[in-house]
Structures are given as structure tokens and as C-alpha cells.
Motif scaffolding. Sequence first.
Motif, PDB file in Angstrom:
ATOM      1  N   LYS A  11      15.323  86.472  51.096  1.00 54.53           N
ATOM      2  CA  LYS A  11      16.352  85.660  51.430  1.00 54.53           C
ATOM      3  C   LYS A  11      16.205  84.391  52.255  1.00 54.53           C
ATOM      4  CE  LYS A  11      21.525  86.671  52.001  1.00 54.53           C
ATOM      5  NZ  LYS A  11      22.230  87.612  52.359  1.00 54.53           N
ATOM      6  N   ALA A  12      15.632  84.717  53.548  1.00 55.38           N
ATOM      7  CA  ALA A  12      15.601  83.744  54.404  1.00 55.38           C
ATOM      8  C   ALA A  12      14.792  82.522  54.065  1.00 55.38           C
ATOM      9  CB  ALA A  12      14.749  84.294  55.661  1.00 55.38           C
ATOM     10  N   THR A  13      13.609  82.979  53.073  1.00 55.26           N
ATOM     11  CA  THR A  13      12.693  81.811  52.579  1.00 55.26           C
ATOM     12  C   THR A  13      13.445  80.999  51.406  1.00 55.26           C
ATOM     13  OG1 THR A  13      10.630  83.050  52.617  1.00 55.26           O
ATOM     14  CG2 THR A  13      10.707  81.332  51.023  1.00 55.26           C
ATOM     15  N   LEU A  14      14.282  81.695  50.793  1.00 53.94           N
ATOM     16  CA  LEU A  14      15.315  80.885  49.729  1.00 53.94           C
ATOM     17  C   LEU A  14      16.168  79.894  50.278  1.00 53.94           C
ATOM     18  CD1 LEU A  14      16.217  80.696  47.003  1.00 53.94           C
ATOM     19  CD2 LEU A  14      17.602  82.561  46.974  1.00 53.94           C
ATOM     20  N   GLY A  15      16.881  80.658  51.509  1.00 55.96           N
ATOM     21  CA  GLY A  15      18.001  79.700  52.065  1.00 55.96           C
ATOM     22  C   GLY A  15      17.238  78.390  52.728  1.00 55.96           C
ATOM     23  N   GLY A  16      15.837  78.690  53.429  1.00 48.74           N
ATOM     24  CA  GLY A  16      15.166  77.442  53.808  1.00 48.74           C
ATOM     25  C   GLY A  16      15.030  76.563  52.722  1.00 48.74           C
ATOM     26  N   ILE A  17      14.633  77.083  51.317  1.00 47.20           N
ATOM     27  CA  ILE A  17      14.353  76.225  50.471  1.00 47.20           C
ATOM     28  C   ILE A  17      15.397  75.094  49.769  1.00 47.20           C
ATOM     29  CG2 ILE A  17      13.756  75.999  47.798  1.00 47.20           C
ATOM     30  CD1 ILE A  17      12.041  78.509  48.461  1.00 47.20           C
ATOM     31  N   LEU A  18      16.745  76.063  50.006  1.00 45.68           N
ATOM     32  CA  LEU A  18      17.916  75.344  49.626  1.00 45.68           C
ATOM     33  C   LEU A  18      18.129  74.398  50.657  1.00 45.68           C
ATOM     34  CD1 LEU A  18      20.108  78.541  48.400  1.00 45.68           C
ATOM     35  CD2 LEU A  18      19.035  76.683  47.106  1.00 45.68           C
ATOM     36  N   VAL A  19      18.104  74.682  51.885  1.00 49.04           N
ATOM     37  CA  VAL A  19      18.510  73.522  52.714  1.00 49.04           C
ATOM     38  C   VAL A  19      17.444  72.442  52.711  1.00 49.04           C
ATOM     39  CG1 VAL A  19      18.260  73.328  55.367  1.00 49.04           C
ATOM     40  CG2 VAL A  19      19.424  75.285  54.730  1.00 49.04           C
ATOM     41  N   ALA A  20      16.134  72.623  52.635  1.00 52.27           N
ATOM     42  CA  ALA A  20      15.316  71.492  52.337  1.00 52.27           C
ATOM     43  C   ALA A  20      15.744  70.565  51.125  1.00 52.27           C
ATOM     44  CB  ALA A  20      14.030  72.025  52.396  1.00 52.27           C
ATOM     45  N   THR A  21      16.096  71.549  50.131  1.00 47.78           N
ATOM     46  CA  THR A  21      16.544  70.619  48.859  1.00 47.78           C
ATOM     47  C   THR A  21      17.773  69.780  49.113  1.00 47.78           C
ATOM     48  OG1 THR A  21      15.698  72.420  47.473  1.00 47.78           O
ATOM     49  CG2 THR A  21      17.297  71.052  46.485  1.00 47.78           C
TER      50      THR A  21
END
Length: 236
Positions: A11-21
Motif C-alpha cells: 500500500k505504501a509503495t502504491l501510494g508513493g507511485i500515485l504521488v509520483a504520478t
Amino acid sequence: MSPAERFLTSKATLGGILVATHMAVLGIILIAVLALGVTWHNVCLRRKQNKAKEVVRWIQTSLAGRGHAGGVSWTTSSSFRVPLRLTCGVFQRAWVMVDLHAQQNPFLWIFRKIAGKREILTFQADLDFPPTFSLQVKNFRWFARSSRKASINRPGWRFEHLPPIMISTKPRHQEVASAMTSLSKGDNSEFLDINFQRRSPHFSATLPLEALAPNAPSRTYLLDVMRELAGSATFF
């Protein structure tokens, strides 16, 4: 690693990807807006310079061989001054101020377009004999009817032409009245305002820029009209 820990990590990885996107998209938008702004500015700058050259040609043509228009001297981002060398007398140290639409600022440009602001030209000069007092003449055109939907082409309309209205601060206003009479007799419909004053510039006349356009019928005799108007200062 327990399933709960793997879930939290995922979940943290997915959140980081969304923020980066989101940051990448925001960066692309900012770059696009900046590029659009730079392109708009460059295009408007080129159009402004071309319009200034065109206006100088209009001024030169309107002089009809009785003078020469000098180079462009920018006073603001949308206004410039053109010195004139006239051979017709009456006017000394003559110049023209031109006010164009401020296209570099798109919001101001849109506002002026919606408000119906016009590009204007102001002729200014000193006279051989300065006026003894100041006079400002405004050209207003007011049209009124009982309903906007009523056609003015129908028979039965009666039009009233009102004389000029004069407001004077001098006890002896007969001289001003005679000058106003002289001004109102001429064909001054193109002018937005006319000013006489003791200090320099003694004479100025403002008119819409399109009055000097190639298809304007009065462009070649505007200088003669202004000479006649300036000559009325002898009444002062």
C-alpha cells in the motif's frame, strides 16, 4: 514478513507511485503552461512590432507629402510615440501617441475586447501662438429610443440635433463660445476629444486608430482638419 506487513508495504509503495504520478502530471502541466505563455508572449511581441510598423505607414500616408513620420519610441508595453516633421506650418514639435491593445496580458486583452475598448491615436503639438486659456472638447454620441427592438428604419421617426453643451469656469465665456461655434461647424466627427491648453503641448486631438486605416475615407485630410481646429485658437 507477515501478510499484514506485506500489505502495508504494498500500500505504501502504491501510494508513493500515485504521488509520483501526480507530481509528474503537475510538472507536465506547469511546463505546458509556461511554454504556452512564452509562445503567446513571443507571438504578441512580433504582432505588436508589425502593427507599429503598419501604423507608422498609415501616419506617413495620412500626411500626404506634408511631413515625415519618424521612428517608433515605445513608452509602455502597448503604447509608442512617433515624432513628426511637418512642413505645413502652424504646428511646432509635433508627435503622435498610439495606444494599442495590451496583447501580452491575455486577461487584460480579453477584458478590453469585451469592454469594447478601441485602439486610439493622439496627435499633439505646440502652436505658433499658445492659447490664452484651456479648452477641452469631448465628442459624445448618444442614441435613445423607447425600445431597443424598435426599428429606426420605420417611417414616423423624428430626429433632434442638439447644439454643443459648454461648461465654462471663466466669467467671460463669450470667447470660448465663439471658439466652440467655430469647432462645431467643421467635420470633426472622427475626433474623440480635442484639447487646447496654455502649457505644452498646446494642442491635442484624439481619434480612433482605424481613422487612419487604408479604407478610411478621411485619412488624407485629417491633418487639414486639425490645422483648422488649431487655427481656431486665435479666437482665444
